[in-house]
Design an enzyme around this catalytic site. Structure first.
Site, PDB file in Angstrom:
ATOM      1  N   HIS A   1       0.740  -1.059  -0.058  1.00  0.00           N
ATOM      2  CA  HIS A   1      -0.066   0.250  -0.264  1.00  0.00           C
ATOM      3  C   HIS A   1       0.874   1.016   0.074  1.00  0.00           C
ATOM      4  CE1 HIS A   1      -3.206   2.612   1.035  1.00  0.00           C
ATOM      5  NE2 HIS A   1      -3.913   2.097   0.773  1.00  0.00           N
TER       6      HIS A   1
ATOM      7  N   ASP B   1      -7.941  -5.787   0.254  1.00  0.00           N
ATOM      8  CA  ASP B   1      -8.565  -5.989  -1.007  1.00  0.00           C
ATOM      9  C   ASP B   1      -8.143  -8.169  -0.700  1.00  0.00           C
ATOM     10  OD1 ASP B   1     -10.301  -4.528  -2.296  1.00  0.00           O
ATOM     11  OD2 ASP B   1      -7.841  -3.365  -3.109  1.00  0.00           O
TER      12      ASP B   1
HETATM   13  N1  CMC Z   1       3.873  -7.780  -4.237  1.00  0.00           N
HETATM   14  C1  CMC Z   1       5.524  -8.051  -4.833  1.00  0.00           C
HETATM   15  N2  CMC Z   1       6.157  -6.348  -4.467  1.00  0.00           N
HETATM   16  C2  CMC Z   1       5.673  -6.036  -4.508  1.00  0.00           C
HETATM   17  C3  CMC Z   1       4.162  -5.385  -4.713  1.00  0.00           C
HETATM   18  C4  CMC Z   1       3.298  -6.562  -4.557  1.00  0.00           C
HETATM   19  N3  CMC Z   1       2.268  -6.483  -3.633  1.00  0.00           N
HETATM   20  N4  CMC Z   1       3.155  -4.079  -3.548  1.00  0.00           N
HETATM   21  C5  CMC Z   1       5.121  -3.164  -3.868  1.00  0.00           C
HETATM   22  N5  CMC Z   1       6.048  -4.172  -3.946  1.00  0.00           N
HETATM   23  C6  CMC Z   1       7.638  -4.100  -4.429  1.00  0.00           C
HETATM   24  C7  CMC Z   1       7.446  -3.171  -5.240  1.00  0.00           C
HETATM   25  O1  CMC Z   1       7.675  -4.088  -6.685  1.00  0.00           O
HETATM   26  C8  CMC Z   1       8.691  -1.737  -4.859  1.00  0.00           C
HETATM   27  O2  CMC Z   1       9.971  -3.006  -5.082  1.00  0.00           O
HETATM   28  P1  CMC Z   1      11.007  -2.079  -5.647  1.00  0.00           P
HETATM   29  O3  CMC Z   1      10.945  -1.467  -4.497  1.00  0.00           O
HETATM   30  O4  CMC Z   1      12.341  -3.332  -5.464  1.00  0.00           O
HETATM   31  O5  CMC Z   1      11.485  -2.071  -6.450  1.00  0.00           O
HETATM   32  C9  CMC Z   1       8.390  -1.351  -3.751  1.00  0.00           C
HETATM   33  O6  CMC Z   1       7.544  -3.058  -3.318  1.00  0.00           O
HETATM   34  C10 CMC Z   1       7.097  -0.892  -2.919  1.00  0.00           C
HETATM   35  O7  CMC Z   1       6.167  -0.869  -3.925  1.00  0.00           O
HETATM   36  P2  CMC Z   1       6.112   0.799  -4.998  1.00  0.00           P
HETATM   37  O8  CMC Z   1       5.080  -0.561  -6.201  1.00  0.00           O
HETATM   38  O9  CMC Z   1       6.965   1.556  -5.657  1.00  0.00           O
HETATM   39  O10 CMC Z   1       4.493   1.341  -3.818  1.00  0.00           O
HETATM   40  P3  CMC Z   1       3.567   2.047  -4.304  1.00  0.00           P
HETATM   41  O11 CMC Z   1       3.656   2.561  -3.374  1.00  0.00           O
HETATM   42  O12 CMC Z   1       4.144   2.943  -5.751  1.00  0.00           O
HETATM   43  O13 CMC Z   1       1.971   1.224  -4.683  1.00  0.00           O
HETATM   44  C11 CMC Z   1       0.801  -0.051  -4.756  1.00  0.00           C
HETATM   45  C12 CMC Z   1       1.371   0.702  -4.174  1.00  0.00           C
HETATM   46  C13 CMC Z   1      -0.379  -0.920  -4.178  1.00  0.00           C
HETATM   47  C14 CMC Z   1       0.181  -0.127  -5.936  1.00  0.00           C
HETATM   48  C15 CMC Z   1       1.510  -1.118  -4.971  1.00  0.00           C
HETATM   49  O14 CMC Z   1       1.852  -2.130  -3.416  1.00  0.00           O
HETATM   50  C16 CMC Z   1       0.128  -2.776  -5.166  1.00  0.00           C
HETATM   51  O15 CMC Z   1       1.184  -2.727  -7.062  1.00  0.00           O
HETATM   52  N6  CMC Z   1      -0.094  -3.500  -4.959  1.00  0.00           N
HETATM   53  C17 CMC Z   1      -0.737  -5.014  -5.760  1.00  0.00           C
HETATM   54  C18 CMC Z   1      -1.543  -4.516  -6.092  1.00  0.00           C
HETATM   55  C19 CMC Z   1      -3.429  -4.064  -4.718  1.00  0.00           C
HETATM   56  O16 CMC Z   1      -3.133  -5.085  -3.669  1.00  0.00           O
HETATM   57  N7  CMC Z   1      -3.732  -3.118  -4.597  1.00  0.00           N
HETATM   58  C20 CMC Z   1      -4.660  -2.457  -3.392  1.00  0.00           C
HETATM   59  C21 CMC Z   1      -4.182  -1.481  -3.035  1.00  0.00           C
HETATM   60  S1  CMC Z   1      -5.228  -0.921  -1.769  1.00  0.00           S
HETATM   61  C22 CMC Z   1      -6.276  -0.494  -2.103  1.00  0.00           C
HETATM   62  C23 CMC Z   1      -6.599  -0.126  -3.108  1.00  0.00           C
HETATM   63  O17 CMC Z   1      -6.188   1.110  -3.298  1.00  0.00           O
HETATM   64  O18 CMC Z   1      -7.597   0.270  -4.562  1.00  0.00           O
END
Ligand code: CMC
Length: 389
Positions: free
Chosen positions: A270, A327
Site C-alpha cells: 500500500h 483487498d
Molecule cells: N508484490 C510484490 N512486490 C511488491 C508489491 C506486491 N504486491 N507491492 C509493492 N511491491 C514492491 C515493488 O515492486 C517495489 O519493489 P522495489 O523497491 O524492488 O522496486 C516496492 O515493493 C515498493 O512498491 P511500489 O510499487 O513502489 O509502491 P507504491 O506505493 O507505488 O504502490 C501499490 C502501492 C498498492 C500500487 C503496490 O503495492 C501494488 O501494486 N500492490 C498490488 C496491488 C494491490 O493490491 N492494490 C490494492 C491497493 S489497496 C486498495 C486500493 O487502493 O484499491
C-alpha cells in the site's frame, strides 16, 4: 510560477486539506471523522457511516431515519435508463457499465447539476446513494441473463441490493442476516480512504466545477484499475490460478520476488500503510466467520493464508514493508456470497461512494479550492523548424 517540483505519483504532494479521514500508515490507523475504523465496523451501519462522512457528525436517531427514508424514496431509475443496459455486450465488465450509467445521470437530472446550489447538491447526493446499488444490480443481472428487479423500498440499501442481485421475480427472496451484516461491514470498511487514486480523480474532475455525477463517474473509472479497486478481482484470479495450476505457494512467492513478468502478490502493499492495513485485519476475521457460515471455498482461503504467512516472514516483504491490504481477503467473502469476480470492484465502488461524495462536497465548499492543474518537467525536443518540402 516559481520552481516546479517533480513528484511522480504525488508521493509527497498534498493536494487537499481534508477533515474527513485520518490515516497513520506507519501505525496502521484509520479513522473516519475521528472515529476508529474498528469501532465503526463493530457498532455502526453503512448508512450511518455514509452520513458521518458526508455531514461530519454521527446522525441522531431521527436524522438517520430521515436519511434512510429519503434514500429509499429515490431508488427507482428512470425507465429509459433501463434500456441503456441493453446497449452493452452481454459479457461487458460491470465497471465501465457503472461509470457510463452514472455519467448518464447528468442527462436525466439536468435540474441538479449546479455544484454551488445547496439543494441541488443535496438531491444529487441522495440520488447517487440510492441509485448506484440499483445500477450495479442491473449491470449484474444483465450479465447473467436474468430479469432486472425493481427496488423494494421496504428494505434498506444493503438488503435491497442483495435482493436485486440474487432475487428473481418467480419466487420470494429470503435475506440471509449473516450475509447482510457481512456486506454492510465491507461497505463500511471501503467507505473512504482519503486521497487515494479514485478520490483524487473525483477531486480533480470536481475542481473544474464538473457536477457530482460526472466527477463520481470518473472516480469509478479510476477505481477499475488492478492496482486500485481492481485488485480484489485480481487476488481471486491469482488464488484460482495457483490452485488450478497446482503451483506451490512457495514457488509462486519466488516468482513474485524475482519480479518474473511483473508478477505481484496482489492484495499486498500500500502507498500509505507500511504496517498491517487495519481494514485487512477486520476482513480476515470476517472471511473466517462468513466462510464458515456460507460454506465458501476453504481451499482458496487456505492458499491465501499460506501466502500471507510466507510473505510476513520473508525478507523481501519485510524490507519493503508489504502487508496484506483490504483487498487480500474481500474477494473470498464476495465469492462465498455468490458474486462472480466481475462484481468485486463494483462492490468496492458502492462502498467508496460516500467517500467520493464527501470529498467532492468538501472540495466545492472550500474557498481555497483551485482548478487542479499539475505542472510538468518537459523532456521533448528543443525548438526545431518544420521542414518545408
Ligand atoms: N508484490 C510484490 N512486490 C511488491 C508489491 C506486491 N504486491 N507491492 C509493492 N511491491 C514492491 C515493488 O515492486 C517495489 O519493489 P522495489 O523497491 O524492488 O522496486 C516496492 O515493493 C515498493 O512498491 P511500489 O510499487 O513502489 O509502491 P507504491 O506505493 O507505488 O504502490 C501499490 C502501492 C498498492 C500500487 C503496490 O503495492 C501494488 O501494486 N500492490 C498490488 C496491488 C494491490 O493490491 N492494490 C490494492 C491497493 S489497496 C486498495 C486500493 O487502493 O484499491
Amino acid at each position: 510560477t516559481g520552481q516546479v517540483t517533480y513528484d511522480p505519483g504525488f508521493m509527497n504532494t498534498a493536494n487537499a486539506k481534508s477533515a474527513i479521514t485520518y490515516i497513520d500508515g506507519d501505525e496502521g490507523v484509520l479513522r473516519y471523522r475521528g472515529y476508529p475504523i474498528d469501532q465503526l465496523a463493530q457498532n455502526s451501519s453503512f448508512l450511518e457511516v455514509a452520513y458521518l462522512l458526508i455531514y461530519g457528525e454521527l446522525p441522531t436517531g431521527d436524522q438517520l431515519g430521515a436519511w434512510d427514508e429519503e434514500i429509499r424514496r429515490h431508488t427507482m431509475l428512470h425507465e429509459d435508463l433501463k434500456g441503456f443496459f441493453s446497449g452493452f455486450p452481454r459479457d461487458a465488465h460491470p465497471m465501465p457499465v457503472l461509470s457510463s450509467a452514472v455519467s448518464a445521470l447528468s442527462t436525466f437530472y439536468p435540474d441538479s447539476l449546479d455544484p454551488f446550489d445547496e439543494e441541488q447538491v443535496h438531491i444529487s447526493t441522495i440520488r447517487l446513494m440510492a441509485k448506484l446499488p440499483v445500477i450495479a444490480s442491473y449491470a449484474f443481472k444483465k450479465s447473467i441473463g436474468q430479469p432486472m428487479l425493481y427496488p423494494d423500498n421496504s428494505l434498506n440499501l444493503t438488503e435491497n441490493f442483495l435482493r436485486q442481485c440474487f432475487g428473481v421475480p418467480a419466487e420470494p427472496y429470503e435475506l440471509d442476516p449473516d450475509m447482510v451484516k457481512a456486506l454492510d461491514l465491507l461497505l463500511i470498511l471501503h467507505a473512504d480512504h482519503e486521497q487515494n487514486c479514485s478520490t483524487s480523480t473525483v477531486r480533480l474532475v470536481g475542481s473544474s466545477h464538473a457536477n457530482m455525477f460526472a466527477s463520481v463517474s470518473a472516480g469509478i473509472n479510476a477505481l477499475y484499475g488492478p492496482l486500485h479497486g481492481g485488485a480484489n478481482e485480481a487476488v481471486l484470479n491469482m488464488l484460482r490460478s495457483i490452485k488450478s495450476d497446482g503451483v506451490k505457494p512457495e514457488d509462486f512467492m519466488d516468482k513474485v520476488k524475482n519480479k518474473e513478468a511483473g508478477v505481484k502478490l496482489m492484495g499486498f502493499g500500500h502507498r500509505v500503510y507500511k504496517n498491517y492495513d487495519p481494514r485487512a485485519k477486520i476482513v480476515k476475521k470476517t472471511a473466517h466467520d462468513i466462510l464458515g457460515k456460507l460454506g465458501g471455498n476453504d481451499e482458496l482461503l487456505d492458499i491465501a493464508m499460506r501466502l500471507e504467512e510466507k510473505a510476513l516472514a520473508d525478507d523481501y516483504f519485510i524490507e519493503r514493508k508489504l502487508y496484506p491490504n483490504v483487498d487480500f481477503y474481500t474477494g473470498l467473502i464476495y465469492k462465498a456470497m455468490g458474486f462472480p469476480e466481475k462484481m468485486f470492484t463494483p462492490l468496492f465502488a458502492l462502498g467508496r461512494l460516500p467517500g467520493w461524495i464527501a470529498q467532492w462536497r468538501e472540495l466545492i465548499e472550500d474557498p481555497a479550492t483551485k482548478i487542479g492543474r499539475p505542472r510538468q518537467v518537459y523532456t521533448g525536443h528543443d525548438l526545431r523548424d518544420y521542414p518545408v518540402r
